[in-house]
Write an enzyme that holds these catalytic residues in place. Structure first.
Site, PDB file in Angstrom:
ATOM      1  N   ARG A 262       0.811  -1.215   0.000  1.00  0.00           N
ATOM      2  CA  ARG A 262       0.000   0.000   0.000  1.00  0.00           C
ATOM      3  C   ARG A 262       0.850   1.273   0.000  1.00  0.00           C
ATOM      4  NH1 ARG A 262      -5.450   0.852   1.654  1.00  0.00           N
ATOM      5  NH2 ARG A 262      -5.957   2.986   1.022  1.00  0.00           N
TER       6      ARG A 262
ATOM      7  N   HIS B 119      14.478 -11.513   6.434  1.00  0.00           N
ATOM      8  CA  HIS B 119      15.159 -12.102   5.283  1.00  0.00           C
ATOM      9  C   HIS B 119      15.084 -11.102   4.126  1.00  0.00           C
ATOM     10  CE1 HIS B 119      15.999 -16.005   2.826  1.00  0.00           C
ATOM     11  NE2 HIS B 119      16.423 -14.944   2.172  1.00  0.00           N
TER      12      HIS B 119
ATOM     13  N   ARG C  99      15.718  -9.492   0.642  1.00  0.00           N
ATOM     14  CA  ARG C  99      16.133  -9.967  -0.674  1.00  0.00           C
ATOM     15  C   ARG C  99      16.555  -8.780  -1.523  1.00  0.00           C
ATOM     16  NH1 ARG C  99      12.587 -14.145   0.890  1.00  0.00           N
ATOM     17  NH2 ARG C  99      13.406 -16.196   0.365  1.00  0.00           N
TER      18      ARG C  99
ATOM     19  N   GLU D 212      18.594 -13.389   7.753  1.00  0.00           N
ATOM     20  CA  GLU D 212      18.780 -14.483   6.806  1.00  0.00           C
ATOM     21  C   GLU D 212      19.023 -13.932   5.412  1.00  0.00           C
ATOM     22  OE1 GLU D 212      15.614 -17.699   8.757  1.00  0.00           O
ATOM     23  OE2 GLU D 212      15.136 -16.680   6.865  1.00  0.00           O
TER      24      GLU D 212
ATOM     25  N   THR E 232      10.286 -17.979  -2.220  1.00  0.00           N
ATOM     26  CA  THR E 232      10.653 -18.314  -0.851  1.00  0.00           C
ATOM     27  C   THR E 232      11.806 -19.310  -0.912  1.00  0.00           C
ATOM     28  OG1 THR E 232       9.836 -19.095   1.298  1.00  0.00           O
ATOM     29  CG2 THR E 232       9.009 -20.226  -0.670  1.00  0.00           C
TER      30      THR E 232
ATOM     31  N   HIS F 110      10.797 -23.224   8.287  1.00  0.00           N
ATOM     32  CA  HIS F 110      10.103 -23.284   6.996  1.00  0.00           C
ATOM     33  C   HIS F 110       8.869 -24.177   7.090  1.00  0.00           C
ATOM     34  CE1 HIS F 110      10.251 -21.927   2.783  1.00  0.00           C
ATOM     35  NE2 HIS F 110       9.472 -22.967   2.581  1.00  0.00           N
ATOM     36  N   ASP F 111       7.731 -23.544   6.987  1.00  0.00           N
ATOM     37  CA  ASP F 111       6.415 -24.201   7.022  1.00  0.00           C
ATOM     38  C   ASP F 111       6.092 -24.837   8.370  1.00  0.00           C
ATOM     39  OD1 ASP F 111       5.892 -23.374   4.491  1.00  0.00           O
ATOM     40  OD2 ASP F 111       6.212 -25.309   3.516  1.00  0.00           O
TER      41      ASP F 111
ATOM     42  N   GLY G  52       7.458 -17.587  10.297  1.00  0.00           N
ATOM     43  CA  GLY G  52       6.901 -16.340   9.794  1.00  0.00           C
ATOM     44  C   GLY G  52       5.557 -16.500   9.127  1.00  0.00           C
ATOM     45  N   HIS G  53       5.543 -17.128   7.947  1.00  0.00           N
ATOM     46  CA  HIS G  53       4.335 -17.159   7.128  1.00  0.00           C
ATOM     47  C   HIS G  53       3.146 -17.762   7.877  1.00  0.00           C
ATOM     48  CE1 HIS G  53       2.055 -17.183   3.383  1.00  0.00           C
ATOM     49  NE2 HIS G  53       1.664 -18.406   3.704  1.00  0.00           N
TER      50      HIS G  53
END
Length: 237
Positions: free
Chosen positions: A18, A43, A45, A70, A100, A190-191, A213-214
């Protein structure tokens, strides 16, 4: 107790979608710590599509628990980490266009490179961790790089668990045992989710830290961020 480090990339994704500064990444990081989390992970990028390099700089003066950065150790990332001086740097071999992280390091093929990068970080007092698959050879290769820890890439475990296959934990138990034998600290991520974290924690020996995180942010949409952080803490005790 295994420490919980919350990855706040998704908070930055929402902000960036946004423009402006809502939600405020710095405030969310402080709130997460106040809810009891023992660390903050980011993380960044190269395209800065979620966490920006400036966020890493700004968070340094905000995070009072463990600060974990990371990323793929390209020169820009190395320079950022050396500037910010986080508690821990986690090396992840993701390509520039990766949505990811999707694989751990080949610690044998890239041993020389990893040794050089890790030596640089450790000379600056930054704890190091390498993202690896649940593969004993890769764990043993990691030990030869001089890293302090490994982070087990847990996607395959999470996928198996979602299908009711609890034996998906077995390669991770063996990898953790190999890491302990090599005097490596063990992180994981991760997951991982509220659904699968307890089984993972109960079966992995010497698990020091998980980075989530996710799933955590998605769960918080329904249950609330403070509530979800505490639900994870209870499962990790």
């Amino acid at each position: 107790m295994t420490k919980l480090s919350v990855n706040i990339n998704k908070i930055a994704t929402l902000r960036n979608s946004r423009g402006g500064n809502v939600p405020d990444v710095l405030k969310v990081a402080k709130d997460i710590e106040s809810f009891g989390a023992q660390g903050i992970t980011i993380h960044p990028r190269p395209d800065e599509r979620h966490i920006r390099y400036q966020d890493a700089r700004d968070l340094k003066s905000v995070v009072t628990t463990e600060f974990n950065i990371e990323g793929n150790p390209i020169q820009k990332f190395i320079d950022l980490v050396l500037e910010v001086q986080p508690t821990q740097v986690t090396l992840v071999p993701d390509s520039i266009d990766a949505i990811t992280s999707n694989a751990g390091w080949d610690t044998i093929t890239h041993k020389t490179f990893l040794k050089e990068v890790i030596a640089t970080f450790k000379q600056n007092g930054i704890r190091t961790s390498i993202f690896v698959d649940a593969d004993i050879k890769m764990v043993e290769g990691a030990a030869e790089t001089g890293t302090d820890r490994i982070e087990l890439y847990t996607e395959s475990y999470a996928e198996a668990f979602s299908k009711g296959q609890t034996n998906g934990i077995l390669p991770f138990i063996k990898a953790a045992e190999a890491a302990t034998k090599s005097d490596l600290g063990i992180n994981a991520g991760h997951d991982l989710s509220l659904e699968n974290i307890k089984h993972f924690k109960e079966n992995i020996p010497n698990l020091l830290e998980v980075s989530i995180g996710h799933a955590l942010i998605c769960e918080s949409l329904y249950l609330g961020l403070e509530n979800v952080v505490n639900m994870y803490l209870n499962k990790l005790r």
